[in-house]
Write a protein that holds these residues in place. Structure first.
Motif, PDB file in Angstrom:
ATOM      1  N   TYR A  80       1.034  -1.304   0.117  1.00  0.00           N
ATOM      2  CA  TYR A  80      -0.114  -0.063  -0.004  1.00  0.00           C
ATOM      3  C   TYR A  80       0.770   1.111   0.298  1.00  0.00           C
ATOM      4  O   TYR A  80       1.413   1.875   1.050  1.00  0.00           O
ATOM      5  CB  TYR A  80      -1.025   0.112   1.220  1.00  0.00           C
ATOM      6  CG  TYR A  80      -1.912   0.978   1.336  1.00  0.00           C
ATOM      7  CD1 TYR A  80      -2.829   1.377   0.370  1.00  0.00           C
ATOM      8  CD2 TYR A  80      -1.867   1.946   2.510  1.00  0.00           C
ATOM      9  CE1 TYR A  80      -3.599   2.503   0.384  1.00  0.00           C
ATOM     10  CE2 TYR A  80      -2.843   2.920   2.661  1.00  0.00           C
ATOM     11  CZ  TYR A  80      -3.693   3.198   1.734  1.00  0.00           C
ATOM     12  OH  TYR A  80      -4.573   4.103   1.466  1.00  0.00           O
ATOM     13  N   SER A  81       1.481   1.657  -1.275  1.00  0.00           N
ATOM     14  CA  SER A  81       2.118   2.762  -1.295  1.00  0.00           C
ATOM     15  C   SER A  81       1.810   4.000  -0.393  1.00  0.00           C
ATOM     16  O   SER A  81       2.694   4.831  -0.278  1.00  0.00           O
ATOM     17  CB  SER A  81       2.642   3.222  -2.813  1.00  0.00           C
ATOM     18  OG  SER A  81       1.339   3.396  -3.442  1.00  0.00           O
ATOM     19  N   PRO A  82       0.640   4.643  -0.477  1.00  0.00           N
ATOM     20  CA  PRO A  82       0.325   5.792   0.240  1.00  0.00           C
ATOM     21  C   PRO A  82       0.081   5.531   1.755  1.00  0.00           C
ATOM     22  O   PRO A  82      -0.005   6.687   2.319  1.00  0.00           O
ATOM     23  CB  PRO A  82      -1.300   6.213  -0.316  1.00  0.00           C
ATOM     24  CG  PRO A  82      -1.368   4.961  -1.398  1.00  0.00           C
ATOM     25  CD  PRO A  82      -0.736   3.942  -1.136  1.00  0.00           C
TER      26      PRO A  82
ATOM     27  N   GLN B  33       2.033   8.496   3.630  1.00  0.00           N
ATOM     28  CA  GLN B  33       1.148   9.722   3.295  1.00  0.00           C
ATOM     29  C   GLN B  33      -0.032   9.532   4.168  1.00  0.00           C
ATOM     30  O   GLN B  33      -0.502  10.660   4.853  1.00  0.00           O
ATOM     31  CB  GLN B  33       0.879   9.766   1.987  1.00  0.00           C
ATOM     32  CG  GLN B  33      -0.105  11.057   1.542  1.00  0.00           C
ATOM     33  CD  GLN B  33       0.422  12.617   1.809  1.00  0.00           C
ATOM     34  OE1 GLN B  33       1.700  12.507   1.482  1.00  0.00           O
ATOM     35  NE2 GLN B  33      -0.293  13.299   2.452  1.00  0.00           N
ATOM     36  N   ALA B  34      -0.792   8.426   4.335  1.00  0.00           N
ATOM     37  CA  ALA B  34      -1.928   8.370   5.191  1.00  0.00           C
ATOM     38  C   ALA B  34      -1.674   8.589   6.617  1.00  0.00           C
ATOM     39  O   ALA B  34      -2.487   9.379   7.412  1.00  0.00           O
ATOM     40  CB  ALA B  34      -2.483   7.063   5.018  1.00  0.00           C
TER      41      ALA B  34
ATOM     42  N   THR C 269      -0.918  17.849  -6.105  1.00  0.00           N
ATOM     43  CA  THR C 269      -1.213  16.287  -5.950  1.00  0.00           C
ATOM     44  C   THR C 269      -0.510  15.661  -7.062  1.00  0.00           C
ATOM     45  O   THR C 269      -0.254  14.581  -6.795  1.00  0.00           O
ATOM     46  CB  THR C 269      -2.617  16.152  -5.537  1.00  0.00           C
ATOM     47  OG1 THR C 269      -3.137  16.826  -4.520  1.00  0.00           O
ATOM     48  CG2 THR C 269      -2.757  14.686  -5.377  1.00  0.00           C
TER      49      THR C 269
ATOM     50  N   ASP D 269      -1.971  12.922  -2.138  1.00  0.00           N
ATOM     51  CA  ASP D 269      -1.420  11.695  -2.746  1.00  0.00           C
ATOM     52  C   ASP D 269      -2.400  11.348  -3.919  1.00  0.00           C
ATOM     53  O   ASP D 269      -3.536  11.414  -3.706  1.00  0.00           O
ATOM     54  CB  ASP D 269      -1.260  10.402  -2.013  1.00  0.00           C
ATOM     55  CG  ASP D 269      -0.445   9.370  -2.587  1.00  0.00           C
ATOM     56  OD1 ASP D 269       0.680   9.211  -2.319  1.00  0.00           O
ATOM     57  OD2 ASP D 269      -1.108   8.607  -3.445  1.00  0.00           O
TER      58      ASP D 269
ATOM     59  N   ASP E 233      -3.498   8.913  -5.100  1.00  0.00           N
ATOM     60  CA  ASP E 233      -4.468   7.896  -4.596  1.00  0.00           C
ATOM     61  C   ASP E 233      -5.879   8.630  -4.316  1.00  0.00           C
ATOM     62  O   ASP E 233      -6.625   7.653  -4.205  1.00  0.00           O
ATOM     63  CB  ASP E 233      -4.038   7.006  -3.510  1.00  0.00           C
ATOM     64  CG  ASP E 233      -4.788   6.018  -3.008  1.00  0.00           C
ATOM     65  OD1 ASP E 233      -5.396   5.289  -3.747  1.00  0.00           O
ATOM     66  OD2 ASP E 233      -5.178   6.140  -1.720  1.00  0.00           O
TER      67      ASP E 233
ATOM     68  N   LEU F 253      -1.575   1.879  -5.883  1.00  0.00           N
ATOM     69  CA  LEU F 253      -1.530   1.405  -4.612  1.00  0.00           C
ATOM     70  C   LEU F 253      -0.236   0.567  -4.299  1.00  0.00           C
ATOM     71  O   LEU F 253       0.286   0.789  -3.273  1.00  0.00           O
ATOM     72  CB  LEU F 253      -2.745   0.546  -3.921  1.00  0.00           C
ATOM     73  CG  LEU F 253      -3.824   1.523  -3.801  1.00  0.00           C
ATOM     74  CD1 LEU F 253      -5.192   0.583  -3.158  1.00  0.00           C
ATOM     75  CD2 LEU F 253      -3.644   2.489  -2.655  1.00  0.00           C
TER      76      LEU F 253
ATOM     77  N   ARG G 178       8.178   5.959  -7.513  1.00  0.00           N
ATOM     78  CA  ARG G 178       7.567   7.187  -7.824  1.00  0.00           C
ATOM     79  C   ARG G 178       7.294   7.392  -9.273  1.00  0.00           C
ATOM     80  O   ARG G 178       6.343   7.792  -9.777  1.00  0.00           O
ATOM     81  CB  ARG G 178       8.369   8.523  -7.215  1.00  0.00           C
ATOM     82  CG  ARG G 178       8.371   8.568  -5.771  1.00  0.00           C
ATOM     83  CD  ARG G 178       9.045   9.884  -5.377  1.00  0.00           C
ATOM     84  NE  ARG G 178       9.126  10.013  -3.880  1.00  0.00           N
ATOM     85  CZ  ARG G 178       9.648  10.866  -3.262  1.00  0.00           C
ATOM     86  NH1 ARG G 178      10.051  12.161  -3.897  1.00  0.00           N
ATOM     87  NH2 ARG G 178       9.617  11.033  -1.850  1.00  0.00           N
TER      88      ARG G 178
ATOM     89  N   ARG H 288       4.771   5.070 -10.418  1.00  0.00           N
ATOM     90  CA  ARG H 288       3.345   5.547  -9.936  1.00  0.00           C
ATOM     91  C   ARG H 288       2.827   6.742 -10.846  1.00  0.00           C
ATOM     92  O   ARG H 288       1.623   6.935 -11.225  1.00  0.00           O
ATOM     93  CB  ARG H 288       3.561   5.909  -8.424  1.00  0.00           C
ATOM     94  CG  ARG H 288       3.499   4.951  -7.367  1.00  0.00           C
ATOM     95  CD  ARG H 288       3.333   5.486  -6.169  1.00  0.00           C
ATOM     96  NE  ARG H 288       1.913   5.376  -5.799  1.00  0.00           N
ATOM     97  CZ  ARG H 288       1.555   6.282  -4.851  1.00  0.00           C
ATOM     98  NH1 ARG H 288       2.139   7.399  -4.551  1.00  0.00           N
ATOM     99  NH2 ARG H 288       0.191   6.015  -4.761  1.00  0.00           N
TER     100      ARG H 288
ATOM    101  N   TYR I 168      -0.846   6.859 -12.743  1.00  0.00           N
ATOM    102  CA  TYR I 168      -1.842   8.036 -12.631  1.00  0.00           C
ATOM    103  C   TYR I 168      -2.305   8.802 -13.616  1.00  0.00           C
ATOM    104  O   TYR I 168      -3.211   9.310 -13.764  1.00  0.00           O
ATOM    105  CB  TYR I 168      -1.424   8.358 -11.153  1.00  0.00           C
ATOM    106  CG  TYR I 168      -1.859   7.922  -9.987  1.00  0.00           C
ATOM    107  CD1 TYR I 168      -3.170   7.321  -9.580  1.00  0.00           C
ATOM    108  CD2 TYR I 168      -0.522   7.421  -8.975  1.00  0.00           C
ATOM    109  CE1 TYR I 168      -3.383   6.499  -8.696  1.00  0.00           C
ATOM    110  CE2 TYR I 168      -0.959   6.741  -7.959  1.00  0.00           C
ATOM    111  CZ  TYR I 168      -2.040   6.282  -7.644  1.00  0.00           C
ATOM    112  OH  TYR I 168      -2.307   5.279  -6.671  1.00  0.00           O
TER     113      TYR I 168
END
Length: 488
Positions: A108-110, A113-114, A284, A389, A391, A426, A431, A434, A438
C-alpha cells in the motif's frame, strides 16, 4: 470549503502524526523518529519518541498506536474516511514501548502519506474509552498537539489553549510550546461578515476569502493576503453514470464540450483561479497528468446530440427526443456552497441552455442533501476534494468508494479497467512508475468523461499584519498555528 476540509485543518493543531509530509513528496520524522519498510511493502516498523505525552498526561507509546489504528478498522466504530486512508491494515504488533510494527495484507504505497494526515493522528487511549463518535468536538478531543481543545464546539465557535508541555514538533521545526496562549475560532458563514470583521480588527485571520474581496483586501493597510496551491482534485462536475441520459458516454462528452471552462473561469474569477484541465490538482499530481479534458467544441456537442436523437425542440427551445426533453439536475447544499460556485454553476447552466439542454440547479437543505446525494437522485454534483497523494483518485472514482462506502464517487463509477490502474498505483512504490500509472488513470477518466474539471481554487486566507508566522503544512488548508505569534 466543506466541514470535511475545515475540521482536519483545525484539528491539526490538536493532533500529531507519526511522520510529516513534505511538499516534494518525502517524509520527515515526527512522533516516529525513524521507520523502515519490508521488501514486500507489507510491514512498516516505526521507532517512536519516548518523551511524548497526551493532553491528559498519559504517555504516547506503541500501545497507543495499536489502540488508535485498531479502533479505526473496528466495525462498531463505523469509521469511514479514516478507514479508507489506513488501507489494507491488519494489525499492529507492539514489540516494545517505543517500537510499533504495522502489518498490512498487501502493499500500500500511500501508507506513509496516510499516517502523516491528521485523520490518522493519535487520540489518548483513555479518551477513546466508550467513545464511538469523535466528530462532535468537546473534551474527548485529547491529542498530543501544541494546542488543547479547551471549549466545546458551538454555533458561535470554540477555543484552543496552548499545551505548555509540548516539545516534540516535527523534525526541522523549533523546540518548545506554541507562542500563542490561546486561539478562538468563530464560525462566520457570510463572506461579507468575515471581511468586515477582519477590516474592523474584530478578528485577526479569515479563511474562505471570496475572489471579489481579494483586490479590496490588498489595498487595505495592515492587511495581508496569503494564497496556497490546492491539493487533491479541482472543483469538478461529476456526471451520474448510472442514470440516463448521462449513462451514455456520448451524452457526457456533449455536455463537456458545450462548456467553455477556460473563458468561464477567467471571467468569473478575474484571472485569480486557474481553469482545471486534469482530474488532479498540480500539487497532488506531481507530474502524473495525462492528456486532460476535451476541448470546448459546441459544434461537436450539437452533432453528438443529433446522433443521439435529440433533434426536436420544445416551446422553450430545449432539445427533445420522442417528446422527452434533454433535462439534467445539479444538486447542491446551500449551507456549504460558496457563492462563487453558484455563479459558476449558473454559467454552466447558460452554456447548456445554448446547446438546448436544460440544467436545473437544485438546492437541497434542511439536512436532506446527504440522503439525496447518497441515493443517486441527481444527474450532476459538483465538489472539490483535498488530498496530497494521487491515490485520492481512488476515493473519487474507485468502484468501492461510493458515497455509501465512505468514499466520494460522485460519478457513481464502476469501471474495472480504472480500478485495475488504481490498484496498481497502490502497490507500486517507485515514484516514476506511480506517476505513469496515475497519468493513465487520468486519461481513462477523461476518455470516459466521468467528470468535467472546472477550476483550481487557491486556498486564500487574509490576516492582520501584526499576525506573524502563519504556516501551511501539506495536509492543511488552514494555517497551522504552532509558529504563529502576534506583534504588539
Amino acid at each position: 470549503m466543506s466541514p470535511s476540509d475545515e475540521t482536519p485543518a483545525i484539528m491539526r493543531n490538536v493532533y500529531d502524526s507519526l511522520v510529516k509530509a513534505e511538499p516534494n513528496g518525502s517524509f520527515t520524522p515526527w512522533l516516529a523518529t525513524s521507520w523502515s519498510v519490508s521488501p514486500d511493502g507489507t510491514v512498516y516498523t516505526f521507532r517512536l519518541r519516548t518523551d511524548v505525552t497526551f493532553h491528559d498526561g498519559t504517555s504516547f507509546d506503541a500501545q497507543a498506536v495499536k489502540r488508535n489504528f485498531d479502533r479505526i478498522v473496528a466495525p462498531r466504530t463505523a469509521s469511514q474516511y479514516a478507514r479508507t486512508l489506513i488501507g489494507p491494515y491488519r494489525f499492529t504488533e507492539v514489540v516494545g514501548p517505543d517500537l510499533a510494527v504495522v502489518h498490512l495484507s498487501e502493499p500500500y504505497s500511500p501508507f506513509l502519506q496516510a499516517v502523516s494526515t491528521v485523520n490518522l493522528g493519535f487520540h489518548s487511549p483513555a479518551s477513546l474509552a466508550g467513545q464511538d463518535n469523535l466528530c462532535a468536538g468537546g473534551p474527548q478531543q485529547v491529542g498530543t498537539g501544541p494546542f488543547v481543545f479547551a471549549g466545546r464546539a458551538t454555533a458561535e465557535g470554540f477555543r484552543l489553549a496552548r499545551n505548555a508541555a509540548y516539545d516534540w514538533a516535527p523534525a526541522g521545526k523549533r523546540r518548545g510550546p506554541a507562542y500563542l496562549d490561546s486561539v478562538e475560532y468563530r464560525v462566520l458563514p457570510e463572506s461579507s461578515i468575515r471581511l468586515g470583521s477582519l477590516i474592523s480588527g474584530d478578528v485577526d485571520v479569515i479563511d474562505e476569502v471570496a475572489t471579489t474581496d481579494v483586490d479590496t483586501l490588498e489595498t487595505i493597510r495592515g492587511v495581508a493576503v496569503h494564497r496556497a496551491e490546492p491539493t487533491g482534485i479541482p472543483y469538478t462536475y461529476f456526471f451520474n453514470t448510472t442514470r440516463a441520459p448521462l449513462s451514455d458516454v456520448r451524452a457526457r462528452t456533449a455536455v463537456e464540450q458545450a462548456v467553455d471552462v477556460d473563458t468561464l473561469t477567467n471571467s468569473i474569477f478575474q484571472g485569480k483561479y486557474r481553469p482545471a484541465k486534469f482530474s488532479l490538482n498540480a500539487a497532488t499530481a506531481r507530474g502524473a497528468n495525462g492528456h486532460g479534458r476535451g476541448s470546448y467544441d459546441p459544434d461537436g456537442a450539437r452533432r453528438i446530440l443529433d446522433e443521439l436523437g435529440y433533434t426536436g425542440r420544445d416551446p422553450e427551445g430545449y432539445r427533445t427526443k420522442g417528446g422527452d426533453r434533454f433535462s439534467l439536475s445539479l444538486i447542491y447544499d446551500p449551507t456549504y456552497q460558496r457563492p462563487e460556485r453558484v455563479i459558476f454553476d449558473t454559467g454552466v447552466q447558460d452554456a447548456l441552455r445554448k446547446l438546448g439542454v436544460r440544467l436545473e440547479l437544485v438546492a437541497i437543505g434542511n439536512g436532506s442533501y446527504i440522503q439525496v446525494r447518497n441515493s443517486g437522485q441527481y444527474d450532476l454534483v459538483g465538489f472539490g476534494w483535498s488530498g496530497y497523494d494521487p491515490d485520492i483518485l481512488r476515493t473519487i472514482y474507485g468502484s468501492g468508494q461510493q458515497f455509501t462506502d465512505g468514499g466520494a464517487n460522485g460519478a457513481r463509477v464502476r469501471d474495472p479497467a480504472l480500478d485495475a490502474l488504481l490498484r496498481d498505483g497502490l502497490r507500486t512504490i517507485d515514484r516514476g512508475e506511480r506517476s505513469q500509472i496515475y497519468a493513465r488513470a487520468q486519461d481513462r477518466i477523461s476518455e470516459a468523461a466521468y467528470g468535467l474539471p472546472a477550476y483550481a481554487a487557491p486556498v486564500i486566507t487574509a490576516y492582520r499584519e501584526h499576525v506573524r508566522g502563519l504556516g501551511y503544512w501539506s495536509d492543511s488548508v488552514l494555517p497551522v498555528l504552532y509558529d504563529t505569534w502576534t506583534q504588539s
